[in-house]
Scaffold this motif. Structure first.
Motif, PDB file in Angstrom:
ATOM      1  N   ALA A   1      17.007  58.802 -77.729  1.00 38.90           N
ATOM      2  CA  ALA A   1      16.376  59.011 -76.480  1.00 38.90           C
ATOM      3  C   ALA A   1      14.927  58.370 -76.658  1.00 38.90           C
ATOM      4  CB  ALA A   1      16.186  60.700 -75.934  1.00 38.90           C
ATOM      5  N   LEU A   2      14.223  58.692 -77.606  1.00 39.27           N
ATOM      6  CA  LEU A   2      12.734  57.975 -77.441  1.00 39.27           C
ATOM      7  C   LEU A   2      12.956  56.452 -77.810  1.00 39.27           C
ATOM      8  CD1 LEU A   2      10.788  60.850 -79.808  1.00 39.27           C
ATOM      9  CD2 LEU A   2      10.963  60.500 -77.278  1.00 39.27           C
ATOM     10  N   ARG A   3      13.887  56.007 -78.339  1.00 40.84           N
ATOM     11  CA  ARG A   3      14.072  54.528 -78.606  1.00 40.84           C
ATOM     12  C   ARG A   3      14.262  53.936 -77.054  1.00 40.84           C
ATOM     13  NH1 ARG A   3      17.363  54.524 -82.365  1.00 40.84           N
ATOM     14  NH2 ARG A   3      19.390  54.470 -81.304  1.00 40.84           N
ATOM     15  N   GLU A   4      15.126  54.557 -76.400  1.00 39.47           N
ATOM     16  CA  GLU A   4      15.300  54.095 -74.919  1.00 39.47           C
ATOM     17  C   GLU A   4      14.122  54.312 -74.200  1.00 39.47           C
ATOM     18  OE1 GLU A   4      18.561  54.861 -71.304  1.00 39.47           O
ATOM     19  OE2 GLU A   4      18.877  55.564 -73.438  1.00 39.47           O
ATOM     20  N   LEU A   5      13.078  55.351 -74.436  1.00 41.55           N
ATOM     21  CA  LEU A   5      12.345  55.895 -73.398  1.00 41.55           C
ATOM     22  C   LEU A   5      11.036  54.619 -73.754  1.00 41.55           C
ATOM     23  CD1 LEU A   5      10.583  57.843 -71.812  1.00 41.55           C
ATOM     24  CD2 LEU A   5       9.415  58.710 -73.783  1.00 41.55           C
ATOM     25  N   ALA A   6      10.968  54.126 -74.929  1.00 40.03           N
ATOM     26  CA  ALA A   6      10.125  52.929 -75.260  1.00 40.03           C
ATOM     27  C   ALA A   6      10.349  51.673 -74.473  1.00 40.03           C
ATOM     28  CB  ALA A   6      10.118  52.662 -76.893  1.00 40.03           C
ATOM     29  N   GLY A   7      11.603  51.514 -74.117  1.00 43.31           N
ATOM     30  CA  GLY A   7      12.023  50.379 -73.212  1.00 43.31           C
ATOM     31  C   GLY A   7      11.731  50.514 -71.605  1.00 43.31           C
ATOM     32  N   LYS A   8      11.539  51.900 -71.373  1.00 44.65           N
ATOM     33  CA  LYS A   8      11.541  52.199 -70.025  1.00 44.65           C
ATOM     34  C   LYS A   8      10.129  52.440 -69.147  1.00 44.65           C
ATOM     35  CE  LYS A   8      16.051  54.492 -69.465  1.00 44.65           C
ATOM     36  NZ  LYS A   8      16.388  54.084 -68.110  1.00 44.65           N
ATOM     37  N   GLU A   9       8.906  53.016 -70.220  1.00 42.89           N
ATOM     38  CA  GLU A   9       7.877  53.261 -69.724  1.00 42.89           C
ATOM     39  C   GLU A   9       6.686  53.334 -70.598  1.00 42.89           C
ATOM     40  OE1 GLU A   9       8.862  57.404 -68.041  1.00 42.89           O
ATOM     41  OE2 GLU A   9       8.062  58.214 -69.605  1.00 42.89           O
ATOM     42  N   LYS A  10       5.598  53.310 -70.376  1.00 40.84           N
ATOM     43  CA  LYS A  10       4.631  53.599 -71.449  1.00 40.84           C
ATOM     44  C   LYS A  10       4.823  54.816 -72.384  1.00 40.84           C
ATOM     45  CE  LYS A  10      -0.393  54.157 -71.674  1.00 40.84           C
ATOM     46  NZ  LYS A  10      -1.761  54.203 -71.155  1.00 40.84           N
ATOM     47  N   TYR A  11       4.761  54.533 -73.690  1.00 39.07           N
ATOM     48  CA  TYR A  11       5.173  55.514 -74.839  1.00 39.07           C
ATOM     49  C   TYR A  11       4.326  55.357 -75.911  1.00 39.07           C
ATOM     50  CZ  TYR A  11       7.687  57.996 -78.230  1.00 39.07           C
ATOM     51  OH  TYR A  11       8.071  58.792 -79.431  1.00 39.07           O
ATOM     52  N   LEU A  12       3.269  56.281 -76.250  1.00 40.01           N
ATOM     53  CA  LEU A  12       2.480  56.123 -77.396  1.00 40.01           C
ATOM     54  C   LEU A  12       2.632  56.909 -78.572  1.00 40.01           C
ATOM     55  CD1 LEU A  12      -0.927  55.529 -75.299  1.00 40.01           C
ATOM     56  CD2 LEU A  12       0.577  53.811 -76.079  1.00 40.01           C
ATOM     57  N   ALA A  13       2.107  56.411 -79.758  1.00 42.77           N
ATOM     58  CA  ALA A  13       2.068  57.427 -80.693  1.00 42.77           C
ATOM     59  C   ALA A  13       0.680  57.661 -81.435  1.00 42.77           C
ATOM     60  CB  ALA A  13       2.908  56.721 -81.984  1.00 42.77           C
ATOM     61  N   LEU A  14       0.578  58.743 -81.511  1.00 42.10           N
ATOM     62  CA  LEU A  14      -1.007  59.201 -82.082  1.00 42.10           C
ATOM     63  C   LEU A  14      -0.856  59.541 -83.509  1.00 42.10           C
ATOM     64  CD1 LEU A  14      -3.981  59.812 -81.172  1.00 42.10           C
ATOM     65  CD2 LEU A  14      -3.132  62.057 -80.855  1.00 42.10           C
ATOM     66  N   GLU A  15      -1.580  58.807 -84.420  1.00 45.32           N
ATOM     67  CA  GLU A  15      -1.771  59.103 -85.691  1.00 45.32           C
ATOM     68  C   GLU A  15      -2.515  60.563 -85.889  1.00 45.32           C
ATOM     69  OE1 GLU A  15      -3.374  56.971 -89.945  1.00 45.32           O
ATOM     70  OE2 GLU A  15      -2.938  55.811 -88.139  1.00 45.32           O
ATOM     71  N   MET A  16      -1.832  61.396 -86.849  1.00 41.69           N
ATOM     72  CA  MET A  16      -2.670  62.537 -87.116  1.00 41.69           C
ATOM     73  C   MET A  16      -2.977  62.663 -88.637  1.00 41.69           C
ATOM     74  SD  MET A  16      -1.828  64.097 -84.071  1.00 41.69           S
ATOM     75  CE  MET A  16      -2.152  65.929 -84.389  1.00 41.69           C
ATOM     76  N   HIS A  17      -4.043  63.002 -88.539  1.00 43.31           N
ATOM     77  CA  HIS A  17      -4.493  63.350 -89.919  1.00 43.31           C
ATOM     78  C   HIS A  17      -4.691  64.760 -90.481  1.00 43.31           C
ATOM     79  CE1 HIS A  17      -5.983  59.079 -89.773  1.00 43.31           C
ATOM     80  NE2 HIS A  17      -6.375  59.392 -88.723  1.00 43.31           N
ATOM     81  N   ASP A  18      -3.756  65.653 -89.779  1.00 45.10           N
ATOM     82  CA  ASP A  18      -3.725  67.080 -89.975  1.00 45.10           C
ATOM     83  C   ASP A  18      -2.534  67.190 -91.104  1.00 45.10           C
ATOM     84  OD1 ASP A  18      -5.805  67.751 -88.146  1.00 45.10           O
ATOM     85  OD2 ASP A  18      -4.628  67.046 -86.677  1.00 45.10           O
ATOM     86  N   TYR A  19      -2.067  68.616 -91.107  1.00 45.63           N
ATOM     87  CA  TYR A  19      -1.182  68.900 -92.244  1.00 45.63           C
ATOM     88  C   TYR A  19       0.279  69.556 -91.560  1.00 45.63           C
ATOM     89  CZ  TYR A  19      -4.920  68.062 -95.171  1.00 45.63           C
ATOM     90  OH  TYR A  19      -6.245  67.598 -95.867  1.00 45.63           O
ATOM     91  N   ARG A  20       1.270  68.947 -91.762  1.00 43.57           N
ATOM     92  CA  ARG A  20       2.587  69.931 -91.305  1.00 43.57           C
ATOM     93  C   ARG A  20       3.326  70.491 -92.461  1.00 43.57           C
ATOM     94  NH1 ARG A  20       5.435  64.433 -90.007  1.00 43.57           N
ATOM     95  NH2 ARG A  20       5.636  63.449 -92.110  1.00 43.57           N
ATOM     96  N   TYR A  21       3.993  71.616 -92.185  1.00 43.92           N
ATOM     97  CA  TYR A  21       4.734  72.201 -93.212  1.00 43.92           C
ATOM     98  C   TYR A  21       5.864  72.608 -92.662  1.00 43.92           C
ATOM     99  CZ  TYR A  21       0.063  72.162 -95.406  1.00 43.92           C
ATOM    100  OH  TYR A  21      -1.041  71.774 -95.803  1.00 43.92           O
ATOM    101  N   ASN A  22       6.962  72.017 -93.512  1.00 45.55           N
ATOM    102  CA  ASN A  22       8.407  72.400 -93.144  1.00 45.55           C
ATOM    103  C   ASN A  22       8.798  73.855 -93.899  1.00 45.55           C
ATOM    104  OD1 ASN A  22      11.144  72.688 -92.703  1.00 45.55           O
ATOM    105  ND2 ASN A  22      11.774  70.548 -93.125  1.00 45.55           N
ATOM    106  N   VAL A  23       8.962  74.863 -93.237  1.00 52.02           N
ATOM    107  CA  VAL A  23       9.380  76.098 -93.755  1.00 52.02           C
ATOM    108  C   VAL A  23      10.593  76.295 -94.141  1.00 52.02           C
ATOM    109  CG1 VAL A  23       7.278  77.457 -92.791  1.00 52.02           C
ATOM    110  CG2 VAL A  23       9.643  77.432 -91.553  1.00 52.02           C
TER     111      VAL A  23
END
Length: 287
Positions: free
Chosen positions: A221-243
């Motif tokens: 869905a996001l791959r298709e969205l990139a071809g339809k409208e403005k779609y950006l990615a924000l680089e995060m310098h924080d931490y994520r934890y998969n529990v």
């Protein structure tokens, strides 16, 4: 653009019990994983939350949500067709508005006073478009994440225009399709687990669900969205934890404790434990 709603998915078979687990948060208070996720959302200024759950789980989830349950709409996923289908189940809740999206088995620790979800929401509002949080990730970890390629926006070091998206690409696929200029060799932009998405995503998922031969997926869905409208990615310098991974809850607990009010006490406890282990090893060596 205003982001007033959030959707959290938590219905997957291996995911169902994880948001119910209890940890000590950074403020020293005992909370459920779900409670910490809800606080992350509300820190971003969002009061309307939709939780996608297994049909048998609403009572348990409502109980651990506590007072915050009044902000939560529970939607069951009766037909378990994966992550994309789970998000699609919230289409009536989302309506025609953009929404924040998080997964229920991840916790996020910000390195600044601004919450992770808050930063993504603020960027989405400023740019008036869909935003996915991403993090440069080494090639060996690609089997664990969706990944994308993009081009840095002029004048920014942390914002990219999204070109292409692949779910859990192989190293060969990534090298062929996901090279992003400016990243270290062998690193790719992988999803951080927080997005602000537009109504177009629900429309794309709706078409996927209607196609009997397709399993609805977020990455497609996001791959298709990139071809339809403005779609950006924000680089995060924080931490994520998969529990949900092995020792994931333990790792998340350490991360929360070491970034919270009880950091000094926790460091002292860890040092004492390590010294005990070292002394035990020395005693065995003497024996």
């Amino acid at each position: 653009m205003k982001v007033a709603k959030a959707i959290v998915t938590a219905a997957a078979r291996g995911q169902r019990s994880l948001p119910l687990q209890t940890l000590i948060d950074r403020d020293g208070q005992q909370k459920s994983v779900l409670g910490i996720v809800i606080e992350e959302i509300m820190r971003a200024g969002i009061q309307e939350i939709c939780l996608i759950v297994h049909p048998d789980d609403e009572t348990a989830y409502r109980s651990v949500a506590g007072d915050a349950a009044r902000h939560v709409t529970f939607v069951p996923q009766h037909d378990h067709r994966g992550y994309g289908h789970a998000l699609w189940c919230a289409r009536a809740f989302a309506g025609t508005e953009p929404f924040l999206h998080l997964v229920g088995d991840h916790l996020y620790v910000s390195r600044t006073s601004t919450g992770c979800a808050q930063r993504i929401v603020e960027t989405a509002v400023k740019e008036s478009c869909a935003i996915s949080g991403v993090q440069p990730t080494r090639e060996a970890l690609l089997p664990n994440f969706g990944a994308l390629s993009g081009k840095r926006i002029s004048g920014r070091t942390d914002l990219y225009t999204v070109d292409h998206v692949i779910e859990k690409p192989s190293p060969t696929e990534a090298e062929q399709h996901l090279i992003t200029p400016g990243l270290r060799a062998g690193h790719y932009l992988c999803f951080f687990g927080i997005h602000v998405l537009t109504p177009a995503v629900m429309e794309i998922l709706d078409a996927q669900v209607a196609a009997a031969d397709r399993v609805p997926t977020i990455s497609a869905a996001l791959r298709e969205l990139a071809g339809k409208e403005k779609y950006l990615a924000l680089e995060m310098h924080d931490y994520r934890y998969n529990v949900g991974v092995k020792y994931g809850l333990l790792n998340a607990q350490f991360a929360l404790a070491l970034s919270g009010n009880d950091r000094e006490d926790v460091v002292a406890m860890l040092m004492e434990l390590l010294l005990q282990r070292e002394q035990h090893a020395q005693d065995r060596g003497v024996a």
